[in-house]
Write a protein that holds these residues in place. Structure first.
Motif, mmCIF file in Angstrom:
data_model
loop_
_atom_site.group_PDB
_atom_site.id
_atom_site.type_symbol
_atom_site.label_atom_id
_atom_site.label_comp_id
_atom_site.label_asym_id
_atom_site.label_seq_id
_atom_site.Cartn_x
_atom_site.Cartn_y
_atom_site.Cartn_z
ATOM 1 N N ARG A 1 -28.378 11.482 12.863
ATOM 2 C CA ARG A 1 -28.698 10.306 13.683
ATOM 3 C C ARG A 1 -30.055 9.709 13.340
ATOM 4 O O ARG A 1 -30.316 8.542 13.604
ATOM 5 C CB ARG A 1 -28.706 10.681 15.177
ATOM 6 C CG ARG A 1 -27.354 11.045 15.760
ATOM 7 C CD ARG A 1 -27.438 11.130 17.274
ATOM 8 N NE ARG A 1 -28.488 12.027 17.738
ATOM 9 C CZ ARG A 1 -28.336 13.327 17.942
ATOM 10 N NH1 ARG A 1 -27.170 13.893 17.721
ATOM 11 N NH2 ARG A 1 -29.343 14.066 18.377
ATOM 12 N N ASP B 1 -21.745 11.495 14.321
ATOM 13 C CA ASP B 1 -23.146 11.572 13.892
ATOM 14 C C ASP B 1 -23.292 11.870 12.400
ATOM 15 O O ASP B 1 -24.417 11.995 11.905
ATOM 16 C CB ASP B 1 -23.880 12.675 14.665
ATOM 17 C CG ASP B 1 -24.072 12.343 16.137
ATOM 18 O OD1 ASP B 1 -23.848 11.182 16.519
ATOM 19 O OD2 ASP B 1 -24.454 13.249 16.903
ATOM 20 N N ARG C 1 -23.909 8.107 22.440
ATOM 21 C CA ARG C 1 -22.848 8.288 21.444
ATOM 22 C C ARG C 1 -21.519 7.777 21.978
ATOM 23 O O ARG C 1 -20.788 7.058 21.295
ATOM 24 C CB ARG C 1 -22.736 9.764 21.070
ATOM 25 C CG ARG C 1 -21.662 10.042 20.015
ATOM 26 C CD ARG C 1 -21.389 11.530 19.905
ATOM 27 N NE ARG C 1 -22.537 12.254 19.409
ATOM 28 C CZ ARG C 1 -23.070 13.328 20.005
ATOM 29 N NH1 ARG C 1 -22.561 13.777 21.135
ATOM 30 N NH2 ARG C 1 -24.109 13.933 19.480
#
Length: 335
Positions: free
Chosen positions: A79, A165, A233
Motif C-alpha cells: 500500500r 493490496d 480498503r
C-alpha cells in the motif's frame, strides 16, 4: 529532502549485483532511519519512502535468486503505508513451466535473503514461500473467483484483502484488478469485507476502564490504524478505485454511497494521527529494538498522545456503528 538518505539506499538496493551487495545496501537503509528520526520526518513521507525501499529489496532479491516468478508486495509495504520495522507480506505468480516445489524453494531463499537484510516475514505467514501464496496465474484466477463467491470459507476475506493490496515489484498479472472485479460482482464479498472492517479487534482504554480494570495498555496498530486501513480498503474496492495508499483510498471513496465526506475526514485524521503516534513510539526505541512491540502503556505516552488516541477510539467507534447500520439497509447495495 528529509528522506534523501533512504532514497540513496533505495537506488543502491535496486542496483545490487549480488546477495552480499544487497545485504550491504539494506544495512545502509536501516542506518538511514536514524537520520530520518533526527530530522523529525512525518510518518506519511517516511512510510512512502520506506515502502519503496522494501519493495526494491524484494525485487532485487527475486531477481538474484528466483527467476521465472513474479513477485508482489502486499500489506502495508504494498500500500505504501509501511513504517520502519513493519513486517513483509508477499505473493508470487510462478510460470507454468516452474514446478510448485521449485517455486517454493526459490521463494524460501528470497525470504531468507530478505531476513538477512533485516526485513522480517509476516508474523501470520502470508509469504510466497507457502503454497497458499505461491500459484500460477490460472490458480490465482480460480482462487479469486472462489473467495469472492464464498468469502466465509478458506479465509476468503483475508485473501481478497491481501490481493487488494498486492503491488507487483517486477511485472506479472494484475491480481488487484482481478480481485476488485470479482469482489464487486459478488454481493457477499463486499458485505463480508465490511463486516470484517468494522469488527473491533482492539480498544483504546478509557480513563474509567484503565482505573477500574488496571488495563492501560493499547495496541496502537490494531486499535487506531488498522481499522482505518480495513475500512478504506473496503470503500475503495466498493467504488472501483485502484488507489493503494490508505489516504488516497479514503479520498477516492469520500462522497460516494460508501463513505460520507464527514466520515472520510474523520478516518483520514485518525489514520494520520495514529500513524504519527505509532512512529514516535517506534522511533524512540529504534536503536534498541527495531521490531518494537505495538502494545504500549498509555502512561508511557505523552499526555497529548493519550488524549489523541482516546479521541480516535471514540471516533472510530462512531464510524463503525454508522457503517454497520447502513450495511443493514440497502445503502451499499447495487442490486
Amino acid at each position: 529532502m528529509a528522506v534523501a538518505a533512504l532514497d540513496d539506499a533505495h537506488r543502491r538496493i535496486a542496483s545490487a549485483a549480488s546477495e552480499s551487495d544487497l545485504v550491504t545496501a539494506t544495512a545502509a537503509a536501516h542506518d538511514a532511519v536514524h537520520t530520518v528520526i533526527d530530522t523529525r520526518t512525518g510518518a506519511a513521507s517516511l512510510a512512502e519512502a520506506w515502502s519503496a525501499v522494501v519493495r526494491a529489496a524484494v525485487s532485487t532479491a527475486a531477481r538474484l535468486v528466483a527467476p521465472g516468478i513474479h513477485w508482489y508486495a502486499s500489506g502495508s509495504v504494498g500500500r505504501g503505508d509501511a513504517l520502519p520495522g513493519s513486517d513483509l507480506e508477499t505473493l508470487a505468480v510462478r510460470g507454468v513451466d516452474v514446478t510448485s516445489e521449485s517455486a517454493l524453494a526459490q521463494a524460501a531463499h528470497v525470504h531468507e535473503l530478505l531476513a538477512c537484510c533485516g526485513f522480517r516475514a509476516d508474523d501470520n505467514g502470508a509469504v510466497a514461500s507457502r503454497v497458499r501464496f505461491n500459484r500460477t496465474a490460472q490458480e490465482w484466477a480460480v482462487g479469486i473467483g472462489k473467495w469472492a463467491a464464498d468469502p466465509a470459507n478458506d479465509r476468503g476475506v483475508v485473501m481478497i484483502g491481501l490481493l487488494a493490496d498486492a503491488l507487483p515489484v517486477g511485472g506479472g498479472p494484475d491480481l488487484r484488478d482481478q480481485a476488485g472485479i470479482a469482489a464487486r460482482a459478488q454481493p457477499r464479498a463486499l458485505a463480508a469485507m465490511l463486516q470484517d472492517a468494522t469488527y473491533a479487534r482492539a480498544y483504546i482504554p478509557s480513563r474509567l476502564r484503565a482505573l477500574t480494570s488496571g488495563d492501560a495498555r493499547v495496541d496502537i496498530k490494531h486499535a487506531a490504524v488498522d481499522p482505518v486501513v480495513r475500512i478504506a480498503r473496503w470503500a475503495a474496492l466498493s467504488c472501483g478505485s485502484d488507489a493503494l495508499l490508505t489516504t488516497e483510498r479514503i479520498g477516492a471513496a469520500a462522497g460516494t454511497r460508501y463513505l460520507d465526506p464527514d466520515d472520510a475526514r474523520v478516518l483520514a485524521k485518525c489514520h494520520a494521527i495514529g500513524s504519527s503516534i505509532r512512529w514516535r513510539v517506534r522511533a524512540a526505541r529504534w536503536s534498541s529494538d527495531p521490531d518494537v512491540d505495538e502494545r504500549v502503556e498509555l502512561s508511557h505516552l505523552a499526555p497529548q498522545d493519550r488524549t489523541a488516541l482516546r479521541s480516535i477510539g471514540r471516533e472510530l467507534t462512531g464510524v463503525r456503528r454508522k457503517l454497520d447500520y447502513l450495511a443493514s439497509t440497502s445503502t451499499f447495495s447495487t442490486w
